[in-house]
Design an enzyme around this catalytic site. Structure first.
Site, PDB file in Angstrom:
ATOM      1  N   ASP A 117      -3.348   1.318   6.929  1.00 35.50           N
ATOM      2  CA  ASP A 117      -2.563   1.033   5.823  1.00 35.50           C
ATOM      3  C   ASP A 117      -2.215  -0.561   5.808  1.00 35.50           C
ATOM      4  O   ASP A 117      -2.020  -1.148   4.716  1.00 35.50           O
ATOM      5  CB  ASP A 117      -1.287   1.845   6.152  1.00 35.50           C
ATOM      6  N   CYS A 131     -12.786  -5.158   5.399  1.00 36.29           N
ATOM      7  CA  CYS A 131     -12.009  -5.782   6.487  1.00 36.29           C
ATOM      8  C   CYS A 131     -11.286  -7.249   5.919  1.00 36.29           C
ATOM      9  O   CYS A 131     -12.087  -8.042   5.357  1.00 36.29           O
ATOM     10  CB  CYS A 131     -12.982  -6.455   7.333  1.00 36.29           C
ATOM     11  N   CYS A 178     -16.858  -7.362  13.082  1.00 38.53           N
ATOM     12  CA  CYS A 178     -16.396  -8.432  13.603  1.00 38.53           C
ATOM     13  C   CYS A 178     -15.585  -8.683  14.706  1.00 38.53           C
ATOM     14  O   CYS A 178     -15.534  -9.827  15.249  1.00 38.53           O
ATOM     15  CB  CYS A 178     -15.885  -9.326  12.647  1.00 38.53           C
ATOM     16  N   CYS A 181     -13.824  -3.272  12.814  1.00 36.33           N
ATOM     17  CA  CYS A 181     -15.050  -3.837  12.189  1.00 36.33           C
ATOM     18  C   CYS A 181     -15.978  -4.179  13.002  1.00 36.33           C
ATOM     19  O   CYS A 181     -15.681  -4.770  14.315  1.00 36.33           O
ATOM     20  CB  CYS A 181     -14.351  -4.894  11.377  1.00 36.33           C
ATOM     21  N   CYS A 189     -13.143 -10.578   7.631  1.00 33.35           N
ATOM     22  CA  CYS A 189     -14.560 -10.987   7.374  1.00 33.35           C
ATOM     23  C   CYS A 189     -15.058 -10.583   6.105  1.00 33.35           C
ATOM     24  O   CYS A 189     -15.947 -10.769   5.654  1.00 33.35           O
ATOM     25  CB  CYS A 189     -15.323 -10.762   8.512  1.00 33.35           C
ATOM     26  N   GLU A 227      -1.286  -1.469  -6.059  1.00 31.94           N
ATOM     27  CA  GLU A 227      -2.335  -0.802  -6.545  1.00 31.94           C
ATOM     28  C   GLU A 227      -2.038  -0.168  -7.898  1.00 31.94           C
ATOM     29  O   GLU A 227      -0.831   0.523  -8.119  1.00 31.94           O
ATOM     30  CB  GLU A 227      -2.919   0.102  -5.918  1.00 31.94           C
ATOM     31  N   ASP A 281       0.599  -1.316  -0.015  1.00 32.79           N
ATOM     32  CA  ASP A 281       0.075  -0.093  -0.015  1.00 32.79           C
ATOM     33  C   ASP A 281       0.963   1.259   0.120  1.00 32.79           C
ATOM     34  O   ASP A 281       1.595   1.357   0.992  1.00 32.79           O
ATOM     35  CB  ASP A 281      -0.862   0.144   1.057  1.00 32.79           C
TER      36      ASP A 281
END
Length: 342
Positions: free
Chosen positions: A306, A278, A299, A297, A281, A226, A142
């Site tokens: 990052d 996430c 969950c 999250c 999950c 990316e 990232d």
């Protein structure tokens, strides 16, 4: 595979004059050819509309450009002499600062004069791929502004911010330049000082990119990043920081080094919601402002923004490679560029 090997040149004063003449000749030929192509293109456009995205036309070259260059092919009979000098027709034998051996006979050489008045020889050579021993580790990367890069294993590479660190000195040199009379010798000297300072920044950034990219390639069998819209980001308020980071050059180094050393490399879709997803999950958060650097999250898992993005990039890259496809092209109208590290 073909690569470029670059070396500093030390031309004698007479050779600098000859090179300036050669740059001028190459510039005239290029501009004449471009003018012909533009006229032909204008005539063809009346009868045949081109489908697909618009592509900008090449621009005419000027003697005032920051960089001058001329390319010599094998037909031009350039050669490396027994004494290690570069022989160019009508210019002579030029001293070369050899930092490493050429891996093969070059197919062409481009002689470049940069804005700082330095001369370089850029040789195109064929390099045999030399795969590194296979390892199990893989990573997603990232890219961002807070940290230069964050890896899927949690490691963070700090951003050196070379341009920011040199900003104070550059502002002082720019102020001195602005006070010099246009066309004067003193203005030319002041401009050269500014150019040399920018060259130092670019050299330091390039060395950092080489070291970081080589370390990542050595430590990982597969690397995923990316596909960033750098040009779009360069038109935002983050432009200076984006240029300072130099992501495009860094990712380019990762790509060719991965191929050279037998590693897997892939770019994932730039619109993949890597930060809002996430990694535990796969629940997608609806909103994720840039100032949120950690989030929890539903969950129950708490994420470093990052690191979570890097993990998701790794997972998306693995799926993409397994499916044997490239990132889907951007469809429809223009979309607003998203900030890395989001």
């Amino acid at each position: 595979m073909q690569l470029r090997y670059n070396y500093r040149l030390d031309p004698a004063p007479a050779q600098r004059i000859a090179l300036a003449r050669a740059f001028g000749c190459a510039r005239v030929v290029f501009n004449d050819a471009l003018a012909l192509r533009r006229r032909a293109h204008a005539g063809a456009a009346v009868h045949h509309g081109r489908k697909g995205p618009k592509v900008g036309l090449p621009r005419f070259r000027s003697r005032r450009d920051n960089q001058q260059a001329i390319r010599f092919t094998r037909n031009a009979r350039f050669k490396i002499t027994a004494g290690g000098k570069l022989f160019l027709p009508k210019i002579g034998e030029i001293m070369v600062r050899w930092s490493r051996r050429l891996p093969s006979d070059p197919s062409s050489v481009t002689v470049i004069k940069d804005a700082a008045g330095r001369y370089f020889a850029s040789f195109v050579v064929v390099v045999a791929e030399r795969p590194l021993p296979r390892i199990e580790a893989e990573t997603g990367i990232d890219l961002g502004l807070g940290h230069f890069a964050v890896l899927a294993d949690g490691r963070k590479i700090d951003s050196p911010r070379f341009l920011r660190r040199a900003e104070k000195k550059l502002k002082r040199l720019q102020k001195v330049l602005s006070r010099k009379e246009k066309g004067s010798a003193n203005r030319a000297k002041a401009r050269m000082k500014v150019a040399k300072q920018h060259a130092k920044v670019a050299d330091a950034r390039r060395e950092f990119h080489h070291q970081a990219s080589m370390r990542i390639v050595r430590e990982n069998q597969a690397i995923y990043v990316e596909d960033l819209a750098v040009k779009g980001l360069a038109r935002t308020r983050l432009a200076k920081s984006v240029h300072d980071a130099g992501w495009s050059a860094f990712v380019g180094m990762l790509e060719y080094k991965a191929k050279l050393y037998g590693r897997t490399f892939a770019r994932i879709d730039r619109f993949h919601p890597s930060s809002k997803l996430c990694s535990a999950c796969e629940n997608l958060a609806q909103v994720m402002p840039l100032n949120v650097r950690e989030w929890a999250c539903a969950c129950g898992v708490r994420h470093d923004r990052d690191v979570n993005a890097a993990i998701n990039i790794l997972a998306a890259g693995r799926r993409q490679v397994a499916a044997g496809r490239k990132p889907e092209p951007e469809m429809g109208g223009k979309r607003r560029p998203q900030t890395p590290g989001r």
